[in-house]
Design a protein around this motif. Sequence first.
Motif: not given
Length: 486
Positions: A123-127, A344-345, A353-354, A363-364
């Motif tokens: 789900x994270x990758x799909x988003x 963002x990479x 990335x994760x 993320x930042x």
Amino acid sequence: MSLTSALNTAQSIFNNTGTQSSVASNNISNSSNSDYVRRQAMVTTSLNGAQVVKISRAQEDALMRQWLSASAGDSAQQTLLNGLSDLKSVLGGNDYETSPATYLSTFEQKLQAFRTSPSSAIAAQSAVTAAQDVANSLNSATKSVQLIRQNADKEIATQVDTLNTLLAQFKTANDAVKGATATGGNTADALDERDKLLKQISSIVGVKTADRANGDMALYTNDGTVVFDTIPRAVTFVSQDTYTTGTKGNGVYIDGVALTSGQGSTTTAKGSLQALLQIRDEVAPTFQAQLDEIAKSLVTTFSETDGTTTQPGLFVWKTSTGLDGDTPTTPDVINGIAGTITVNTAVITSQGGDPMKLRDGSITGLTNLNTDNASGFSDNLDALYAALGSAQTFSSDAGISSNVSVISYAQNSVGWLEQLRSDATTASENTSAALSRSTEAYSNETGVNLDEELTLLLDIEQSYKAATKILNAVNEMYQSLLDITG
């Protein structure tokens, strides 16, 4: 009637029918030429008998002016519609399947799925993938919009060159008309050539005509700028090689006066030049501003903060100098942000990335909202999902309503373009119909009717036969006299 009078009558008939048949034949041979105006041999009767005094041309100045106006309006409207259709194709055509609005809706769905399954790597990758699709659609749309502007600029340059050539040819034709008028010669062919050029000029820039002495003609734009008066006035334009969101197109100048662009879906433009300026400087930039507002909103919405510092999070962008952009705070449109926005990479797996950082708000690196590293943590995703659907303020310079969510704004952008195109389509149908009616009215008065010409040839043939009978009768009388005196 004396024999001499009879011979003179027959000779007059032969002369007249010869001229009339020549004119009729010329009319027939040009029946399919839309730039040819019908000629007619004018015959008058005097003490010396009937004779052709001139070849008249079926000229209708009022209908010609009406046709020029209709032609200029239709040319502009069709040009605008073509430009709007090109913009529509940028978004994928009738279904707008490649529009940012479509990808944003998908992203919203994927974000919703992620917040309901915050521990799911899939789900994270799909988003994240859906977010990349949004950024790519904005990048692609920006490139295409600027290409449309560039193509419009090139077409302007081409039409300016064509217009200057036509004006030079118009001078030659106008001089020919003046010369023939001054010497009492036949002006018909020169007038046909001048009208032909006038029609072509009016499709590029709308003109009004002013008749002068000795058949001279001057041309003016609708706002009074001189286009031609004795000599052609220079039409100048400097083309741009490439277009970016910050590129301002150069103006078109006629006799040093800037040509204005058209306005509105039912464009005020007269001629294709003004419509091309409208596409390049008004329509396309407004649509680009909407793309930039969408990108700006996404960067802002998904930025991360530690309470003191705020930085772009999921979506990042580059400034015009190539530096990493900050979180936007300006209420104005940021030119070109839609062309540089990316994901963002830090959340892209293929780049180390994760995607789970989107869940944790890390993320930042400013902060980590999921301090317990809980797999079911969804607070940040819930907040982002809510922010995505919250009303925001967008710049009024982009031309559409502002107090809506970014997804609604993207949909409104599609609606704005579709409404503009729909209205332009209706207007183009009206201008086409007006031009068709003007063409028909002008053709009915000045064009060649084959039935009429063939009927006229039959009448001419009867006149010729009558002259032949007179000549035969005179010949028989002369023969009788010779026999008597012989």
